[in-house]
Write a protein that holds these residues in place. Structure first.
Motif, PDB file in Angstrom:
ATOM      1  N   UNK A  17       0.804  -1.223   0.000  1.00  0.00           N
ATOM      2  CA  UNK A  17       0.000   0.000   0.000  1.00  0.00           C
ATOM      3  C   UNK A  17       0.840   1.278   0.000  1.00  0.00           C
ATOM      4  N   UNK A  18       2.111   1.164   0.380  1.00  0.00           N
ATOM      5  CA  UNK A  18       2.973   2.350   0.428  1.00  0.00           C
ATOM      6  C   UNK A  18       4.430   1.928   0.268  1.00  0.00           C
ATOM      7  N   UNK A  19       5.280   2.917   0.096  1.00  0.00           N
ATOM      8  CA  UNK A  19       6.720   2.655   0.040  1.00  0.00           C
ATOM      9  C   UNK A  19       7.184   2.051   1.356  1.00  0.00           C
ATOM     10  N   UNK A  20       6.650   2.526   2.454  1.00  0.00           N
ATOM     11  CA  UNK A  20       6.997   1.975   3.758  1.00  0.00           C
ATOM     12  C   UNK A  20       6.635   0.487   3.831  1.00  0.00           C
ATOM     13  N   UNK A  21       5.470   0.131   3.325  1.00  0.00           N
ATOM     14  CA  UNK A  21       5.058  -1.268   3.295  1.00  0.00           C
ATOM     15  C   UNK A  21       5.999  -2.118   2.461  1.00  0.00           C
ATOM     16  N   UNK A  22       6.438  -1.584   1.335  1.00  0.00           N
ATOM     17  CA  UNK A  22       7.388  -2.304   0.486  1.00  0.00           C
ATOM     18  C   UNK A  22       8.701  -2.523   1.227  1.00  0.00           C
ATOM     19  N   UNK A  23       9.195  -1.498   1.884  1.00  0.00           N
ATOM     20  CA  UNK A  23      10.464  -1.618   2.592  1.00  0.00           C
ATOM     21  C   UNK A  23      10.366  -2.641   3.720  1.00  0.00           C
ATOM     22  N   UNK A  35      18.668   5.201   1.586  1.00  0.00           N
ATOM     23  CA  UNK A  35      17.981   6.249   0.825  1.00  0.00           C
ATOM     24  C   UNK A  35      17.197   5.557  -0.282  1.00  0.00           C
ATOM     25  N   UNK A  36      16.017   6.081  -0.577  1.00  0.00           N
ATOM     26  CA  UNK A  36      15.154   5.472  -1.577  1.00  0.00           C
ATOM     27  C   UNK A  36      14.694   6.535  -2.568  1.00  0.00           C
ATOM     28  N   UNK A  37      14.745   6.179  -3.842  1.00  0.00           N
ATOM     29  CA  UNK A  37      14.209   7.042  -4.900  1.00  0.00           C
ATOM     30  C   UNK A  37      13.153   6.242  -5.657  1.00  0.00           C
ATOM     31  N   UNK A  42      14.034  11.293  -5.029  1.00  0.00           N
ATOM     32  CA  UNK A  42      14.375  10.846  -3.675  1.00  0.00           C
ATOM     33  C   UNK A  42      13.182  11.097  -2.766  1.00  0.00           C
ATOM     34  N   UNK A  43      12.845  10.071  -1.979  1.00  0.00           N
ATOM     35  CA  UNK A  43      11.719  10.164  -1.063  1.00  0.00           C
ATOM     36  C   UNK A  43      12.266  10.161   0.363  1.00  0.00           C
ATOM     37  N   UNK A  44      12.052  11.243   1.115  1.00  0.00           N
ATOM     38  CA  UNK A  44      12.525  11.251   2.504  1.00  0.00           C
ATOM     39  C   UNK A  44      11.810  10.177   3.319  1.00  0.00           C
ATOM     40  N   UNK A  48       7.690   8.064   3.462  1.00  0.00           N
ATOM     41  CA  UNK A  48       7.510   6.697   2.970  1.00  0.00           C
ATOM     42  C   UNK A  48       6.089   6.198   3.172  1.00  0.00           C
ATOM     43  N   UNK A  49       5.502   6.496   4.325  1.00  0.00           N
ATOM     44  CA  UNK A  49       4.158   5.967   4.613  1.00  0.00           C
ATOM     45  C   UNK A  49       3.090   6.618   3.735  1.00  0.00           C
ATOM     46  N   UNK A  50       3.374   7.803   3.203  1.00  0.00           N
ATOM     47  CA  UNK A  50       2.415   8.519   2.355  1.00  0.00           C
ATOM     48  C   UNK A  50       2.690   8.351   0.867  1.00  0.00           C
ATOM     49  N   UNK A  51       3.733   7.634   0.518  1.00  0.00           N
ATOM     50  CA  UNK A  51       4.114   7.466  -0.878  1.00  0.00           C
ATOM     51  C   UNK A  51       3.503   6.182  -1.428  1.00  0.00           C
ATOM     52  N   UNK A  52       2.547   6.333  -2.331  1.00  0.00           N
ATOM     53  CA  UNK A  52       1.916   5.156  -2.931  1.00  0.00           C
ATOM     54  C   UNK A  52       2.731   4.691  -4.127  1.00  0.00           C
ATOM     55  N   UNK A  53       2.626   3.423  -4.406  1.00  0.00           N
ATOM     56  CA  UNK A  53       3.362   2.823  -5.510  1.00  0.00           C
ATOM     57  C   UNK A  53       2.405   2.465  -6.632  1.00  0.00           C
ATOM     58  N   UNK A  54       2.917   2.524  -7.850  1.00  0.00           N
ATOM     59  CA  UNK A  54       2.135   2.207  -9.038  1.00  0.00           C
ATOM     60  C   UNK A  54       2.838   1.093  -9.815  1.00  0.00           C
ATOM     61  N   UNK A  55       2.058   0.360 -10.574  1.00  0.00           N
ATOM     62  CA  UNK A  55       2.596  -0.681 -11.456  1.00  0.00           C
ATOM     63  C   UNK A  55       3.699  -0.079 -12.324  1.00  0.00           C
ATOM     64  N   UNK A  56       4.824  -0.744 -12.412  1.00  0.00           N
ATOM     65  CA  UNK A  56       5.986  -0.395 -13.214  1.00  0.00           C
ATOM     66  C   UNK A  56       6.788   0.794 -12.679  1.00  0.00           C
ATOM     67  N   UNK A  57       6.624   1.138 -11.402  1.00  0.00           N
ATOM     68  CA  UNK A  57       7.502   2.137 -10.797  1.00  0.00           C
ATOM     69  C   UNK A  57       8.928   1.590 -10.744  1.00  0.00           C
ATOM     70  N   UNK A  58       9.889   2.492 -10.809  1.00  0.00           N
ATOM     71  CA  UNK A  58      11.303   2.147 -10.691  1.00  0.00           C
ATOM     72  C   UNK A  58      11.795   2.667  -9.345  1.00  0.00           C
TER      73      UNK A  58
END
Length: 68
Positions: A17-23, A35-37, A42-44, A48-58
């Motif tokens: 659901x978020x970058x934090x969840x992925x990590x 550090x994550x981009x 670059x995402x501070x 991370x908890x507010x950054x949503x991910x989409x199909x085919x993100x790098x």
């Protein structure tokens, strides 16, 4: 769903659901010194908890190492 993490394809039935969840899913032991981009932005860690991910993100994950 597909994400590219450090130039390698990773497939998920459902994206975290978020970058934090992925990590937490992929790197549970790595909580400091990284550090994550997402798509070259670059995402501070505070976002991370507010950054949503989409199909085919790098995603690029860089880990700090100690050296001399």
């Amino acid at each position: 769903m597909e994400l590219t993490i450090n130039h390698q394809s990773h497939f998920y039935d459902q994206l975290p659901s978020s970058l934090e969840g992925l990590m937490l899913l992929e790197f549970p032991e790595k909580t400091k010194g990284i550090a994550v981009a997402v798509n070259n932005q670059v995402i501070p860690k505070t976002a991370w908890s507010n950054t949503t991910l989409q199909h085919q993100d790098h995603i690029l994950i860089i880990s700090a190492t100690q050296g001399g």
